[in-house]
Design a protein around this motif. Sequence first.
Motif, PDB file in Angstrom:
ATOM      1  N   ARG A   1      -9.920  12.480 -15.353  1.00 50.27           N
ATOM      2  CA  ARG A   1     -10.874  11.410 -15.671  1.00 50.27           C
ATOM      3  C   ARG A   1     -12.028  11.892 -16.538  1.00 50.27           C
ATOM      4  NH1 ARG A   1     -12.278   8.679 -10.136  1.00 50.27           N
ATOM      5  NH2 ARG A   1     -12.238  10.840  -9.506  1.00 50.27           N
ATOM      6  N   GLU A   2     -12.318  13.163 -16.515  1.00 50.87           N
ATOM      7  CA  GLU A   2     -13.420  13.717 -17.313  1.00 50.87           C
ATOM      8  C   GLU A   2     -12.835  14.665 -18.359  1.00 50.87           C
ATOM      9  OE1 GLU A   2     -16.339  12.494 -16.874  1.00 50.87           O
ATOM     10  OE2 GLU A   2     -16.161  11.616 -14.887  1.00 50.87           O
ATOM     11  N   GLY A   3     -13.696  15.325 -19.099  1.00 54.93           N
ATOM     12  CA  GLY A   3     -13.237  16.294 -20.086  1.00 54.93           C
ATOM     13  C   GLY A   3     -12.776  17.580 -19.425  1.00 54.93           C
ATOM     14  N   PHE A   4     -11.934  18.327 -20.120  1.00 51.76           N
ATOM     15  CA  PHE A   4     -11.455  19.601 -19.586  1.00 51.76           C
ATOM     16  C   PHE A   4     -10.937  20.494 -20.700  1.00 51.76           C
ATOM     17  CE2 PHE A   4      -7.715  17.032 -19.849  1.00 51.76           C
ATOM     18  CZ  PHE A   4      -6.673  17.903 -20.125  1.00 51.76           C
TER      19      PHE A   4
ATOM     20  N   GLY B   1      -6.365  33.908 -22.660  1.00 57.92           N
ATOM     21  CA  GLY B   1      -7.436  33.944 -23.634  1.00 57.92           C
ATOM     22  C   GLY B   1      -7.295  32.960 -24.785  1.00 57.92           C
ATOM     23  N   ARG B   2      -6.251  32.150 -24.781  1.00 57.23           N
ATOM     24  CA  ARG B   2      -6.005  31.173 -25.853  1.00 57.23           C
ATOM     25  C   ARG B   2      -6.194  29.758 -25.310  1.00 57.23           C
ATOM     26  NH1 ARG B   2      -0.079  29.944 -27.869  1.00 57.23           N
ATOM     27  NH2 ARG B   2      -0.523  28.029 -28.933  1.00 57.23           N
ATOM     28  N   THR B   3      -7.078  28.981 -25.927  1.00 61.03           N
ATOM     29  CA  THR B   3      -7.283  27.599 -25.519  1.00 61.03           C
ATOM     30  C   THR B   3      -6.076  26.788 -25.958  1.00 61.03           C
ATOM     31  OG1 THR B   3      -9.673  27.805 -25.655  1.00 61.03           O
ATOM     32  CG2 THR B   3      -8.772  25.573 -25.727  1.00 61.03           C
ATOM     33  N   VAL B   4      -5.389  26.167 -24.988  1.00 65.93           N
ATOM     34  CA  VAL B   4      -4.187  25.392 -25.307  1.00 65.93           C
ATOM     35  C   VAL B   4      -4.439  23.884 -25.256  1.00 65.93           C
ATOM     36  CG1 VAL B   4      -2.590  27.240 -24.683  1.00 65.93           C
ATOM     37  CG2 VAL B   4      -3.256  25.585 -22.963  1.00 65.93           C
ATOM     38  N   ILE B   5      -5.428  23.458 -24.481  1.00 68.65           N
ATOM     39  CA  ILE B   5      -5.875  22.057 -24.479  1.00 68.65           C
ATOM     40  C   ILE B   5      -7.397  22.084 -24.453  1.00 68.65           C
ATOM     41  CG2 ILE B   5      -5.913  19.832 -23.296  1.00 68.65           C
ATOM     42  CD1 ILE B   5      -3.296  20.554 -21.934  1.00 68.65           C
TER      43      ILE B   5
ATOM     44  N   PRO C   1     -13.062  17.795 -24.569  1.00 69.25           N
ATOM     45  CA  PRO C   1     -14.394  17.781 -23.978  1.00 69.25           C
ATOM     46  C   PRO C   1     -14.849  16.419 -23.471  1.00 69.25           C
ATOM     47  CG  PRO C   1     -14.525  18.067 -26.349  1.00 69.25           C
ATOM     48  CD  PRO C   1     -13.077  18.103 -25.984  1.00 69.25           C
ATOM     49  N   GLN C   2     -14.218  15.349 -23.904  1.00 68.34           N
ATOM     50  CA  GLN C   2     -14.613  14.004 -23.478  1.00 68.34           C
ATOM     51  C   GLN C   2     -13.456  13.328 -22.734  1.00 68.34           C
ATOM     52  OE1 GLN C   2     -17.754  13.036 -23.902  1.00 68.34           O
ATOM     53  NE2 GLN C   2     -18.158  14.952 -24.957  1.00 68.34           N
ATOM     54  N   PRO C   3     -13.772  12.377 -21.864  1.00 70.14           N
ATOM     55  CA  PRO C   3     -12.711  11.640 -21.157  1.00 70.14           C
ATOM     56  C   PRO C   3     -11.775  10.932 -22.146  1.00 70.14           C
ATOM     57  CG  PRO C   3     -14.857  11.157 -20.201  1.00 70.14           C
ATOM     58  CD  PRO C   3     -15.105  11.929 -21.460  1.00 70.14           C
TER      59      PRO C   3
ATOM     60  N   PHE D   1     -15.238  19.274 -16.989  1.00 67.88           N
ATOM     61  CA  PHE D   1     -16.599  18.913 -17.367  1.00 67.88           C
ATOM     62  C   PHE D   1     -17.018  17.578 -16.784  1.00 67.88           C
ATOM     63  CE2 PHE D   1     -14.670  20.925 -21.220  1.00 67.88           C
ATOM     64  CZ  PHE D   1     -15.230  22.160 -21.029  1.00 67.88           C
ATOM     65  N   ASN D   2     -18.245  17.532 -16.301  1.00 70.51           N
ATOM     66  CA  ASN D   2     -18.875  16.254 -15.960  1.00 70.51           C
ATOM     67  C   ASN D   2     -19.155  15.557 -17.284  1.00 70.51           C
ATOM     68  OD1 ASN D   2     -21.182  14.459 -15.678  1.00 70.51           O
ATOM     69  ND2 ASN D   2     -21.254  15.177 -13.571  1.00 70.51           N
ATOM     70  N   ALA D   3     -18.792  14.290 -17.422  1.00 72.46           N
ATOM     71  CA  ALA D   3     -18.916  13.578 -18.700  1.00 72.46           C
ATOM     72  C   ALA D   3     -20.344  13.605 -19.244  1.00 72.46           C
ATOM     73  CB  ALA D   3     -18.456  12.130 -18.537  1.00 72.46           C
ATOM     74  N   ALA D   4     -21.336  13.566 -18.368  1.00 78.40           N
ATOM     75  CA  ALA D   4     -22.715  13.570 -18.831  1.00 78.40           C
ATOM     76  C   ALA D   4     -23.162  14.930 -19.334  1.00 78.40           C
ATOM     77  CB  ALA D   4     -23.637  13.129 -17.694  1.00 78.40           C
ATOM     78  N   HIS D   5     -22.383  15.975 -19.019  1.00 76.59           N
ATOM     79  CA  HIS D   5     -22.794  17.328 -19.380  1.00 76.59           C
ATOM     80  C   HIS D   5     -21.699  18.089 -20.119  1.00 76.59           C
ATOM     81  CE1 HIS D   5     -25.430  16.202 -16.042  1.00 76.59           C
ATOM     82  NE2 HIS D   5     -26.312  16.876 -16.709  1.00 76.59           N
TER      83      HIS D   5
END
Length: 83
Positions: free
Chosen positions: A35-38, A44-48, A51-53, A76-80
């Motif tokens: 439901r939030e960003g992730f 060490g490699r970002t695969v997804i 940052p936003q829902p 991530f909390n959407a507000a932060h």
Amino acid sequence: ISLSVASRAEAIGLVFEGKLHVPQDGEYTFAANMREGFRLTIAGRTVIDRPQPAAHEATVTVPLKAGLLPLRLDYFNAAHAPK
């Protein structure tokens, strides 16, 4: 997968870190619907990086080598969420 909670300095949210057991070299698919960003990082490699829902599931297929690979999931909390 074995995950444990880790700290997060730059934004409010959760961080899980652990080791991913990859049984053999090959292509592996990961899917997440949060439901939030992730952000999902493997070896060490970002695969997804979402940052936003979003309303749809995130799916990615990545090549991985056999072994125990470091895995990190930032939620991530959407507000932060990071900018």
